[in-house]
Enzyme design. Sequence first.
Site, mmCIF file in Angstrom:
data_model
loop_
_atom_site.group_PDB
_atom_site.id
_atom_site.type_symbol
_atom_site.label_atom_id
_atom_site.label_comp_id
_atom_site.label_asym_id
_atom_site.label_seq_id
_atom_site.Cartn_x
_atom_site.Cartn_y
_atom_site.Cartn_z
ATOM 1 N N HIS A 124 0.865 -1.186 0.000
ATOM 2 C CA HIS A 124 0.000 0.000 0.000
ATOM 3 C C HIS A 124 0.898 1.232 0.000
ATOM 4 O O HIS A 124 1.616 1.472 -0.965
ATOM 5 C CB HIS A 124 -0.932 -0.050 1.213
ATOM 6 C CG HIS A 124 -2.028 0.984 1.189
ATOM 7 N ND1 HIS A 124 -2.314 1.761 0.101
ATOM 8 C CD2 HIS A 124 -2.921 1.382 2.168
ATOM 9 C CE1 HIS A 124 -3.324 2.574 0.373
ATOM 10 N NE2 HIS A 124 -3.701 2.374 1.619
ATOM 11 N N HIS B 20 -1.845 -1.631 -11.552
ATOM 12 C CA HIS B 20 -2.737 -1.142 -10.505
ATOM 13 C C HIS B 20 -3.921 -2.079 -10.371
ATOM 14 O O HIS B 20 -4.385 -2.654 -11.355
ATOM 15 C CB HIS B 20 -3.213 0.276 -10.850
ATOM 16 C CG HIS B 20 -3.812 1.009 -9.692
ATOM 17 N ND1 HIS B 20 -5.115 0.820 -9.282
ATOM 18 C CD2 HIS B 20 -3.283 1.942 -8.857
ATOM 19 C CE1 HIS B 20 -5.362 1.607 -8.250
ATOM 20 N NE2 HIS B 20 -4.275 2.292 -7.965
ATOM 21 N N ASP C 90 2.921 5.329 -7.504
ATOM 22 C CA ASP C 90 4.185 5.150 -6.785
ATOM 23 C C ASP C 90 5.408 5.330 -7.673
ATOM 24 O O ASP C 90 6.482 5.693 -7.180
ATOM 25 C CB ASP C 90 4.235 3.751 -6.156
ATOM 26 C CG ASP C 90 3.109 3.521 -5.180
ATOM 27 O OD1 ASP C 90 2.965 4.345 -4.254
ATOM 28 O OD2 ASP C 90 2.355 2.549 -5.344
#
Length: 313
Positions: free
Chosen positions: A190, A229, A285
């Site tokens: 996460h 994702h 990210d």
Amino acid sequence: RGYDILDLANHSTYEETAFLLLFGDLPIKEELDEFNSKLNEARRIPDSVTKNMKNKPISAHPMDVLQSSILDLADYDRNRLDEGKNANIERAISLIAKIPTIVAAWDRIRNKQDVIEPLDDNSHAHNFLYMLRGEHPKHEISKIFDISLILHAEHSFNASTFAAREIASTRASIYASIGGAVGALSGELHGGANIQVMKMLLEIEDLNNVEKWVKERLAKGARVMGMGHAVYRTTDPRSEVLATLSRAISKEKDTKWFDITEKIEQVTKKVMYQTKKMLIYPNVDLYSASLYYSLGIPIDLNTPIFAISRIAG
């Protein structure tokens, strides 16, 4: 709340976005002025919380320190028994204000530096960078950081939001709820994912090593962190903005990290399509790692910065 994230990134501020998340609408000037005033008044943390941090081993992880410090704040809530909506909104504003102070204070404490008190003015982003470094950031740098906070502020029903809502549903305090959310955010699947991305970049180190590294990684069936994702089947819209910011800061600071990141994206897309006929895209990210690193932010503060932003959501 019905706003396009790109509109907020281009035309809003983190404070406006936080207000939107709390109240449902963007603020008019008078509302924003009052909100900013409340944030400024609430930034300082109790001396005892700072003292508790000073008693921790310097090896303590910033996310663990943040989680425990949030829980400490419950002891200093003078209206602890008031669980009405207005009381919890005031607590929410207080937590939004104090979390950057906690993160910056811990980084200075573990590096044996004096803790920097928050400013009585300036933006949320400017304040954090000032408390972290002890000097005022350039306007351009604080603006880049402000945009990155907007991009991370909310993302629907993710793991940490689920944790917060599940804990709150038991009628536990907002401190317990947000403390649990920070715990969920800390995991590498996460909020901790961008730390893994930066470790990958440091391992690759050179632009010429990217193609070989990615091909070997995928051949083993391993993941390339920052790519793919669970929800998006196209590019994460936040990633596009972060890529632009990373490119800009990389040029200003003359670093190689954006170029390496961009090539990782290109090679991963190419190999995945050639071998599995699969389209894969970067997530939030991938470019946030190189952005924060180029800003001179320690790698293990990537996830706490995520928390600084996501607390509003």
